[in-house]
Design a protein around this motif. Structure first.
Motif, PDB file in Angstrom:
ATOM      1  N   GLN A   4       0.790  -1.222   0.000  1.00  0.00           N
ATOM      2  CA  GLN A   4       0.000   0.000   0.000  1.00  0.00           C
ATOM      3  C   GLN A   4       0.825   1.276   0.000  1.00  0.00           C
ATOM      4  OE1 GLN A   4      -2.415  -0.351   3.585  1.00  0.00           O
ATOM      5  NE2 GLN A   4      -1.207  -2.196   3.887  1.00  0.00           N
ATOM      6  N   THR A   5       0.105   2.370  -0.280  1.00  0.00           N
ATOM      7  CA  THR A   5       0.763   3.668  -0.325  1.00  0.00           C
ATOM      8  C   THR A   5       0.533   4.438   0.969  1.00  0.00           C
ATOM      9  OG1 THR A   5      -1.194   4.481  -1.417  1.00  0.00           O
ATOM     10  CG2 THR A   5       0.680   3.986  -2.816  1.00  0.00           C
ATOM     11  N   GLU A   6      -0.310   3.905   1.866  1.00  0.00           N
ATOM     12  CA  GLU A   6      -0.478   4.547   3.171  1.00  0.00           C
ATOM     13  C   GLU A   6       0.190   3.683   4.224  1.00  0.00           C
ATOM     14  OE1 GLU A   6      -4.544   5.440   3.745  1.00  0.00           O
ATOM     15  OE2 GLU A   6      -4.569   6.855   2.067  1.00  0.00           O
ATOM     16  N   ILE A   7       0.371   4.254   5.406  1.00  0.00           N
ATOM     17  CA  ILE A   7       1.097   3.497   6.428  1.00  0.00           C
ATOM     18  C   ILE A   7       0.086   2.675   7.235  1.00  0.00           C
ATOM     19  CG2 ILE A   7       2.760   3.678   8.306  1.00  0.00           C
ATOM     20  CD1 ILE A   7       3.714   5.056   5.706  1.00  0.00           C
ATOM     21  N   PRO A   8       0.158   1.350   7.166  1.00  0.00           N
ATOM     22  CA  PRO A   8      -0.809   0.535   7.900  1.00  0.00           C
ATOM     23  C   PRO A   8      -0.628   0.681   9.414  1.00  0.00           C
ATOM     24  CG  PRO A   8       0.591  -0.841   6.494  1.00  0.00           C
ATOM     25  CD  PRO A   8       1.135   0.549   6.419  1.00  0.00           C
ATOM     26  N   GLU A   9      -1.741   0.759  10.109  1.00  0.00           N
ATOM     27  CA  GLU A   9      -1.704   0.886  11.572  1.00  0.00           C
ATOM     28  C   GLU A   9      -0.969  -0.314  12.197  1.00  0.00           C
ATOM     29  OE1 GLU A   9      -2.264   3.253  13.554  1.00  0.00           O
ATOM     30  OE2 GLU A   9      -2.187   2.127  15.457  1.00  0.00           O
ATOM     31  N   GLU A  10      -1.150  -1.489  11.590  1.00  0.00           N
ATOM     32  CA  GLU A  10      -0.488  -2.700  12.117  1.00  0.00           C
ATOM     33  C   GLU A  10       1.042  -2.516  12.120  1.00  0.00           C
ATOM     34  OE1 GLU A  10      -1.220  -6.117   9.663  1.00  0.00           O
ATOM     35  OE2 GLU A  10      -0.036  -7.429  10.989  1.00  0.00           O
ATOM     36  N   LEU A  11       1.546  -1.881  11.052  1.00  0.00           N
ATOM     37  CA  LEU A  11       2.995  -1.661  10.968  1.00  0.00           C
ATOM     38  C   LEU A  11       3.454  -0.668  12.047  1.00  0.00           C
ATOM     39  CD1 LEU A  11       5.780  -1.931   9.657  1.00  0.00           C
ATOM     40  CD2 LEU A  11       5.074  -0.242   7.945  1.00  0.00           C
ATOM     41  N   ILE A  12       2.672   0.372  12.254  1.00  0.00           N
ATOM     42  CA  ILE A  12       3.040   1.353  13.290  1.00  0.00           C
ATOM     43  C   ILE A  12       3.136   0.663  14.645  1.00  0.00           C
ATOM     44  CG2 ILE A  12       2.244   3.435  14.526  1.00  0.00           C
ATOM     45  CD1 ILE A  12       3.297   3.901  11.643  1.00  0.00           C
ATOM     46  N   GLN A  13       2.195  -0.226  14.920  1.00  0.00           N
ATOM     47  CA  GLN A  13       2.218  -0.926  16.210  1.00  0.00           C
ATOM     48  C   GLN A  13       3.438  -1.853  16.315  1.00  0.00           C
ATOM     49  OE1 GLN A  13       0.525   0.041  18.700  1.00  0.00           O
ATOM     50  NE2 GLN A  13      -0.669   1.459  17.416  1.00  0.00           N
ATOM     51  N   ILE A  14       3.822  -2.455  15.196  1.00  0.00           N
ATOM     52  CA  ILE A  14       5.013  -3.331  15.207  1.00  0.00           C
ATOM     53  C   ILE A  14       6.269  -2.489  15.475  1.00  0.00           C
ATOM     54  CG2 ILE A  14       6.482  -4.802  13.754  1.00  0.00           C
ATOM     55  CD1 ILE A  14       3.862  -5.838  12.444  1.00  0.00           C
ATOM     56  N   ILE A  15       6.362  -1.323  14.830  1.00  0.00           N
ATOM     57  CA  ILE A  15       7.552  -0.474  15.052  1.00  0.00           C
ATOM     58  C   ILE A  15       7.561   0.019  16.504  1.00  0.00           C
ATOM     59  CG2 ILE A  15       8.850   1.574  14.303  1.00  0.00           C
ATOM     60  CD1 ILE A  15       7.482   1.414  11.603  1.00  0.00           C
ATOM     61  N   ARG A  16       6.382   0.366  16.998  1.00  0.00           N
ATOM     62  CA  ARG A  16       6.278   0.910  18.372  1.00  0.00           C
ATOM     63  C   ARG A  16       6.831  -0.094  19.389  1.00  0.00           C
ATOM     64  NH1 ARG A  16       2.510   1.115  22.499  1.00  0.00           N
ATOM     65  NH2 ARG A  16       1.145  -0.356  21.438  1.00  0.00           N
ATOM     66  N   LYS A  17       6.625  -1.381  19.107  1.00  0.00           N
ATOM     67  CA  LYS A  17       7.052  -2.421  20.059  1.00  0.00           C
ATOM     68  C   LYS A  17       8.439  -2.972  19.735  1.00  0.00           C
ATOM     69  CE  LYS A  17       2.288  -3.839  20.802  1.00  0.00           C
ATOM     70  NZ  LYS A  17       1.302  -4.485  19.965  1.00  0.00           N
ATOM     71  N   ALA A  18       9.029  -2.559  18.612  1.00  0.00           N
ATOM     72  CA  ALA A  18      10.302  -3.170  18.183  1.00  0.00           C
ATOM     73  C   ALA A  18      11.432  -2.804  19.151  1.00  0.00           C
ATOM     74  CB  ALA A  18      10.649  -2.707  16.772  1.00  0.00           C
ATOM     75  N   GLU A  19      12.314  -3.777  19.363  1.00  0.00           N
ATOM     76  CA  GLU A  19      13.506  -3.547  20.203  1.00  0.00           C
ATOM     77  C   GLU A  19      14.679  -3.064  19.364  1.00  0.00           C
ATOM     78  OE1 GLU A  19      14.052  -3.778  23.472  1.00  0.00           O
ATOM     79  OE2 GLU A  19      11.898  -4.122  23.767  1.00  0.00           O
ATOM     80  N   HIS A  20      14.790  -3.617  18.159  1.00  0.00           N
ATOM     81  CA  HIS A  20      15.930  -3.272  17.289  1.00  0.00           C
ATOM     82  C   HIS A  20      15.425  -3.129  15.854  1.00  0.00           C
ATOM     83  CE1 HIS A  20      20.205  -4.443  15.651  1.00  0.00           C
ATOM     84  NE2 HIS A  20      19.812  -3.238  15.287  1.00  0.00           N
ATOM     85  N   VAL A  21      15.491  -1.920  15.354  1.00  0.00           N
ATOM     86  CA  VAL A  21      15.083  -1.626  13.972  1.00  0.00           C
ATOM     87  C   VAL A  21      16.352  -1.459  13.129  1.00  0.00           C
ATOM     88  CG1 VAL A  21      13.917   0.035  12.455  1.00  0.00           C
ATOM     89  CG2 VAL A  21      12.962  -0.474  14.735  1.00  0.00           C
ATOM     90  N   THR A  22      16.425  -2.206  12.040  1.00  0.00           N
ATOM     91  CA  THR A  22      17.546  -2.054  11.107  1.00  0.00           C
ATOM     92  C   THR A  22      17.002  -1.540   9.774  1.00  0.00           C
ATOM     93  OG1 THR A  22      18.894  -3.742  12.156  1.00  0.00           O
ATOM     94  CG2 THR A  22      19.375  -3.291   9.858  1.00  0.00           C
ATOM     95  N   VAL A  23      17.698  -0.553   9.217  1.00  0.00           N
ATOM     96  CA  VAL A  23      17.272   0.057   7.950  1.00  0.00           C
ATOM     97  C   VAL A  23      18.426  -0.035   6.952  1.00  0.00           C
ATOM     98  CG1 VAL A  23      16.538   2.219   6.843  1.00  0.00           C
ATOM     99  CG2 VAL A  23      15.755   1.689   9.164  1.00  0.00           C
ATOM    100  N   LEU A  24      18.113  -0.475   5.733  1.00  0.00           N
ATOM    101  CA  LEU A  24      19.078  -0.445   4.630  1.00  0.00           C
ATOM    102  C   LEU A  24      18.567   0.560   3.605  1.00  0.00           C
ATOM    103  CD1 LEU A  24      21.480  -1.652   2.904  1.00  0.00           C
ATOM    104  CD2 LEU A  24      19.767  -3.207   1.924  1.00  0.00           C
ATOM    105  N   THR A  25      19.419   1.533   3.251  1.00  0.00           N
ATOM    106  CA  THR A  25      18.998   2.485   2.217  1.00  0.00           C
ATOM    107  C   THR A  25      19.867   2.350   0.967  1.00  0.00           C
ATOM    108  OG1 THR A  25      20.408   4.307   3.001  1.00  0.00           O
ATOM    109  CG2 THR A  25      18.176   4.183   3.910  1.00  0.00           C
ATOM    110  N   GLY A  26      19.250   2.786  -0.150  1.00  0.00           N
ATOM    111  CA  GLY A  26      19.971   2.843  -1.419  1.00  0.00           C
ATOM    112  C   GLY A  26      19.759   4.200  -2.071  1.00  0.00           C
ATOM    113  N   ALA A  27      20.168   4.292  -3.310  1.00  0.00           N
ATOM    114  CA  ALA A  27      20.183   5.584  -4.006  1.00  0.00           C
ATOM    115  C   ALA A  27      18.819   6.274  -4.029  1.00  0.00           C
ATOM    116  CB  ALA A  27      20.683   5.368  -5.430  1.00  0.00           C
ATOM    117  N   GLY A  28      17.731   5.476  -3.980  1.00  0.00           N
ATOM    118  CA  GLY A  28      16.389   6.065  -4.063  1.00  0.00           C
ATOM    119  C   GLY A  28      16.095   7.067  -2.963  1.00  0.00           C
ATOM    120  N   ILE A  29      16.708   6.886  -1.789  1.00  0.00           N
ATOM    121  CA  ILE A  29      16.392   7.833  -0.704  1.00  0.00           C
ATOM    122  C   ILE A  29      16.980   9.211  -1.001  1.00  0.00           C
ATOM    123  CG2 ILE A  29      18.340   7.314   0.853  1.00  0.00           C
ATOM    124  CD1 ILE A  29      16.063   7.620   3.125  1.00  0.00           C
ATOM    125  N   SER A  30      18.020   9.265  -1.827  1.00  0.00           N
ATOM    126  CA  SER A  30      18.623  10.564  -2.160  1.00  0.00           C
ATOM    127  C   SER A  30      18.099  11.140  -3.471  1.00  0.00           C
ATOM    128  CB  SER A  30      20.152  10.428  -2.217  1.00  0.00           C
ATOM    129  OG  SER A  30      20.668  10.090  -0.943  1.00  0.00           O
TER     130      SER A  30
END
Ligand code: BJW
Length: 254
Positions: A4-30
């Motif tokens: 989806q193009t919107e942020i699912p509430e389920e995902l927000i709740q998963i991030i809220r409870k996460a202990e360790h978040v790892t992010v990999l970025t590539g050229a698209g973020i710039s």
């Protein structure tokens, strides 16, 4: 898969409870900072330039002047770029979760300029220079007309401190990245075509480890079918939305 193009509430709740978040970025973020990506059909660097002529050690040995001047052009381009809302949102997200590891394939330094700390840089840093023969990292070199200039320590040719095809990634950065992919409970892959290894293997390590996985990209990639959540769109738009929703979730807890 949740696409989806919107942020699912389920995902927000998963991030809220996460202990360790790892992010990999590539050229698209710039991309929204005006830094060209590599593989996009019309605008990517590899649509206009041949990586085998510019981004391999053999290319540098064949034509060091061409390679040095190409990176000088890119250094000037990146020097004019500013971090965009996607970079800023990731710097903010790091403050909201107990442990956060930001791994980037980008050599542009824009995450660091947005305030992200301890960024794991897999493919080096375009603003740094080292010598071809001995990897001496140098800040200054004697003025001369030579292109490329020479190493003030060993006199070999200077080159940008980036990782070209066929070269090993910095061992400490790769080790940190693998550990973070294997030990996180949430992994986000943002703005990468996931075609270049070993970086492209990191999200799959997180899948194997049982982490919740998220891809954020306007296009699908080889990773897409393995992801738990697929956010289809631009990082500079979706990441600020995600962080705003996350902050609201924390505020509702308080
Ligand atoms: C947006 C957006 C928006 C747009 N918001 N998103 C296993 C299998 C096959 C091959 C190999 C393998 N292991 C190793 C290899 C060989 C090779 C490799 O992977 N080759 C494949 C391409 C086939 N890997 C290597 O050689 C690596 N070294 C290595 O493994 O050493 C040991 C070894 C050697 C030899 C054999 C075996 C083992 C080194 C890789 C170095 C990569 N270097 C580059 C250049 C860096 C310097 C420079 O900038 O000039 O790194 S290549 C280039 O690709 C750059 C990038 O970091 C990298 C990844 O690109 P990225 O970031 O994914 O960009 P794009 O353009 O591909 O994608 C952009 C994405 O953004 C798209 O999906 C868009 O849709 C999206 N997007 N707007 C969010 N607004």
């Amino acid at each position: 898969m949740n696409d989806q193009t919107e942020i699912p509430e389920e995902l927000i709740q998963i991030i809220r409870k996460a202990e360790h978040v790892t992010v990999l970025t590539g050229a698209g973020i710039s991309a929204e900072s005006g830094v060209p990506t590599f593989r996009e059909a019309q605008t990517g660097l590899w649509a206009r330039y041949d990586p085998q002529e510019l981004a391999t050690p053999q290319a540098f040995q064949r034509n060091p002047k061409l390679v040095w001047e190409w990176y000088t052009w890119r250094r000037e381009l990146i020097g004019k770029a500013e971090p965009n809302p996607g970079h800023h949102a990731l710097a903010e997200m790091a403050q909201l979760v107990p442990k956060f590891t930001l791994i980037t394939q980008n050599i542009d330094g824009l995450h660091q300029r947005a305030g992200s700390q301890d960024v794991v840089t897999l493919h080096g840093n375009l603003m740094e220079t080292k010598c071809f023969a001995n990897q001496h990292l140098v800040d200054n070199w004697p003025e001369s007309d030579a292109v490329p200039p020479h190493c003030p320590i060993c006199d070999s040719l200077l080159r940008p401190n980036v990782v070209w095809f066929g070269e090993n990634l910095p061992a400490d950065a790769l080790q940190t990245a693998v550990q973070a992919a294997e030990s996180c409970d949430l992994f986000l892959s943002i703005g990468t075509s996931a075609l270049v290894h070993p970086a492209a293997s990191l999200p799959l390590m997180a899948v194997e480890n049982g982490a919740t996985t998220v891809e954020l990209n306007p296009q699908s990639t080889p990773l897409t079918r393995w992801m738990d959540f697929v956010l289809t769109g631009a990082a500079g738009e979706l990441l600020p939305l995600l962080v705003t929703s996350l902050k609201e979730a924390f505020n509702n807890d308080a």
